[in-house]
Motif scaffolding. Structure first.
Motif, PDB file in Angstrom:
ATOM      1  N   ALA A 231       0.664  -1.071  -0.076  1.00  0.00           N
ATOM      2  CA  ALA A 231      -0.113  -0.032  -0.036  1.00  0.00           C
ATOM      3  C   ALA A 231       0.933   1.138  -0.116  1.00  0.00           C
ATOM      4  O   ALA A 231       0.524   2.219  -0.677  1.00  0.00           O
ATOM      5  CB  ALA A 231      -0.824  -0.028   1.301  1.00  0.00           C
ATOM      6  N   ASN A 232       2.000   1.241   0.611  1.00  0.00           N
ATOM      7  CA  ASN A 232       2.675   2.312   0.773  1.00  0.00           C
ATOM      8  C   ASN A 232       3.470   2.647  -0.636  1.00  0.00           C
ATOM      9  O   ASN A 232       3.588   3.789  -1.065  1.00  0.00           O
ATOM     10  CB  ASN A 232       3.923   2.296   1.798  1.00  0.00           C
ATOM     11  CG  ASN A 232       3.352   2.437   3.273  1.00  0.00           C
ATOM     12  OD1 ASN A 232       2.399   3.444   3.488  1.00  0.00           O
ATOM     13  ND2 ASN A 232       3.783   1.835   4.346  1.00  0.00           N
ATOM     14  N   MET A 233       3.951   1.483  -1.287  1.00  0.00           N
ATOM     15  CA  MET A 233       4.509   1.639  -2.573  1.00  0.00           C
ATOM     16  C   MET A 233       3.582   2.373  -3.555  1.00  0.00           C
ATOM     17  O   MET A 233       3.827   3.153  -4.190  1.00  0.00           O
ATOM     18  CB  MET A 233       4.989   0.404  -3.179  1.00  0.00           C
ATOM     19  CG  MET A 233       5.487   0.370  -4.443  1.00  0.00           C
ATOM     20  SD  MET A 233       6.780   1.665  -4.924  1.00  0.00           S
ATOM     21  CE  MET A 233       8.039   0.700  -3.954  1.00  0.00           C
ATOM     22  N   ASN A 234       2.148   1.671  -3.382  1.00  0.00           N
ATOM     23  CA  ASN A 234       1.120   2.028  -4.212  1.00  0.00           C
ATOM     24  C   ASN A 234       1.034   3.878  -4.227  1.00  0.00           C
ATOM     25  O   ASN A 234       0.496   4.606  -5.033  1.00  0.00           O
ATOM     26  CB  ASN A 234      -0.262   1.761  -4.005  1.00  0.00           C
ATOM     27  CG  ASN A 234      -0.062   0.080  -4.617  1.00  0.00           C
ATOM     28  OD1 ASN A 234       0.903  -0.172  -5.301  1.00  0.00           O
ATOM     29  ND2 ASN A 234      -0.831  -0.606  -4.170  1.00  0.00           N
ATOM     30  N   LEU A 235       1.107   4.237  -2.893  1.00  0.00           N
ATOM     31  CA  LEU A 235       0.635   5.453  -2.168  1.00  0.00           C
ATOM     32  C   LEU A 235       1.762   6.381  -3.026  1.00  0.00           C
ATOM     33  O   LEU A 235       1.477   7.396  -3.662  1.00  0.00           O
ATOM     34  CB  LEU A 235       0.629   5.848  -0.954  1.00  0.00           C
ATOM     35  CG  LEU A 235       0.993   7.197  -0.218  1.00  0.00           C
ATOM     36  CD1 LEU A 235      -0.425   7.942  -0.674  1.00  0.00           C
ATOM     37  CD2 LEU A 235       1.034   7.240   1.135  1.00  0.00           C
ATOM     38  N   PHE A 236       2.973   6.153  -2.986  1.00  0.00           N
ATOM     39  CA  PHE A 236       4.142   6.696  -3.459  1.00  0.00           C
ATOM     40  C   PHE A 236       4.093   6.888  -5.026  1.00  0.00           C
ATOM     41  O   PHE A 236       3.993   7.954  -5.698  1.00  0.00           O
ATOM     42  CB  PHE A 236       5.539   5.993  -3.445  1.00  0.00           C
ATOM     43  CG  PHE A 236       6.714   6.547  -4.164  1.00  0.00           C
ATOM     44  CD1 PHE A 236       7.005   7.978  -3.912  1.00  0.00           C
ATOM     45  CD2 PHE A 236       7.329   5.776  -5.155  1.00  0.00           C
ATOM     46  CE1 PHE A 236       8.140   8.253  -4.860  1.00  0.00           C
ATOM     47  CE2 PHE A 236       8.282   6.335  -5.871  1.00  0.00           C
ATOM     48  CZ  PHE A 236       8.593   7.675  -5.613  1.00  0.00           C
ATOM     49  N   LEU A 237       3.298   5.762  -5.906  1.00  0.00           N
ATOM     50  CA  LEU A 237       3.326   5.702  -7.207  1.00  0.00           C
ATOM     51  C   LEU A 237       2.126   6.717  -7.624  1.00  0.00           C
ATOM     52  O   LEU A 237       2.031   7.357  -8.797  1.00  0.00           O
ATOM     53  CB  LEU A 237       3.194   4.475  -7.520  1.00  0.00           C
ATOM     54  CG  LEU A 237       4.339   3.318  -7.716  1.00  0.00           C
ATOM     55  CD1 LEU A 237       4.088   2.171  -8.236  1.00  0.00           C
ATOM     56  CD2 LEU A 237       5.508   4.135  -8.647  1.00  0.00           C
ATOM     57  N   ALA A 238       1.113   6.830  -6.751  1.00  0.00           N
ATOM     58  CA  ALA A 238       0.001   7.452  -7.091  1.00  0.00           C
ATOM     59  C   ALA A 238       0.034   9.208  -6.718  1.00  0.00           C
ATOM     60  O   ALA A 238      -0.683  10.082  -7.206  1.00  0.00           O
ATOM     61  CB  ALA A 238      -1.202   6.983  -6.020  1.00  0.00           C
ATOM     62  N   SER A 239       1.023   9.488  -5.909  1.00  0.00           N
ATOM     63  CA  SER A 239       1.438  10.773  -5.458  1.00  0.00           C
ATOM     64  C   SER A 239       2.168  11.478  -6.479  1.00  0.00           C
ATOM     65  O   SER A 239       2.943  11.014  -7.358  1.00  0.00           O
ATOM     66  CB  SER A 239       2.154  10.717  -4.146  1.00  0.00           C
ATOM     67  OG  SER A 239       3.400  10.543  -4.128  1.00  0.00           O
TER      68      SER A 239
END
Length: 259
Positions: A231-239
């Motif tokens: 989830a934290n990797m997804n958050l980074f890529l979404a940001s």
């Protein structure tokens, strides 16, 4: 922090707890996103959405079979009507049909490809159409498409023929989307989880028990990751922090593929 403040995000496969989709939806909402999460299990997705709302976030659960084009059209139309935009798509929904080559049927193979690969194509092409719409400045709004692949999309794993084929397809489809969307500010990256402690991993271990010890021995860090790690990797890529990252393979596997 509010790293996704003002962004509208769709996360597929969001009902399972613990799961990558549900954890990603929660994480996105914590960072200010207006989250839409979908699943065939609407009751399960609504429980996740209710928890997000109870914590002060914005979340809407919708029923979706990701193998259905009609469902994709309905979900996108609902988001479009409510928000008028889509900034982030996480193609997370997936299944694991595991077994040695001589035990996997053609029907099992096709079901795996339909859920894990064809659905990503269906979602990405619709998301790209929404992300290409002009914003107030007359330019395409752009956005971030995040496709959940696997370490099995990078290396061979015994007992994972159909799963590996589907996830390897996601890896290369991601690169094509990245190239075709770049001029419109659409980024697309694949995330490759290793052994993560989720419900689907539990099922996978049952189906592929003979290779469990051998697979665990491949993890240099010696333990499974948690859904938050993805989830934290997804958050980074979404940001917007990842604004110059597209077509990349983001591996989160405790060093499993470093050998």
């Amino acid at each position: 922090m509010a790293r996704l403040e003002g962004k509208v995000a769709l996360v597929t496969g969001g009902a399972s707890v613990p799961g990558l989709g549900s954890t990603t939806a929660v994480r996105f909402a914590q960072e200010g996103a207006r989250v839409y999460l979908t699943d065939r299990d609407l009751d399960g997705a609504e429980k996740v959405a209710a928890g997000i709302r109870a914590s002060g976030g914005h979340a809407v659960a919708l029923h979706q079979d990701v193998t259905s084009e009609a469902d994709w059209d309905r979900v996108m139309a609902a988001i479009d009507e409510a928000e008028g935009r889509l900034d982030v798509l996480v193609n997370n929904a997936g299944i694991a049909v595991l077994g040695m080559m001589d035990t996997v049927s053609t029907a099992d193979w096709q079901r795996q490809i339909d859920v894990n690969l064809t659905s990503v194509f269906q979602g990405a092409r619709r998301a790209m159409a929404m992300m290409r719409r002009a914003g107030d400045d007359g330019k395409a709004r752009g956005g971030s498409i995040i496709n959940i692949s696997s370490v099995a999309g990078l290396i061979g794993v015994p007992g994972c023929a159909s799963y590996a084929a589907s996830k390897g397809g996601v890896r290369l489809l991601t690169k094509v989307v990245a190239l075709e969307g770049a001029s419109d500010g659409i980024r697309c990256n694949s995330v490759h989880p290793g052994m993560i402690a989720t419900n689907i991993q539990g099922v996978a271990l049952e189906d592929n028990a003979a290779n469990y010890d051998a697979t665990m021995a491949l993890i240099p860090m010696g333990y499974m990751g948690a859904p938050d790690d993805i989830a934290n990797m997804n958050l980074f890529l979404a940001s917007d922090e990842a604004r110059y990252i597209t077509g990349a393979e983001m591996v989160v596997d405790g060093g499993m593929t470093a050998r």
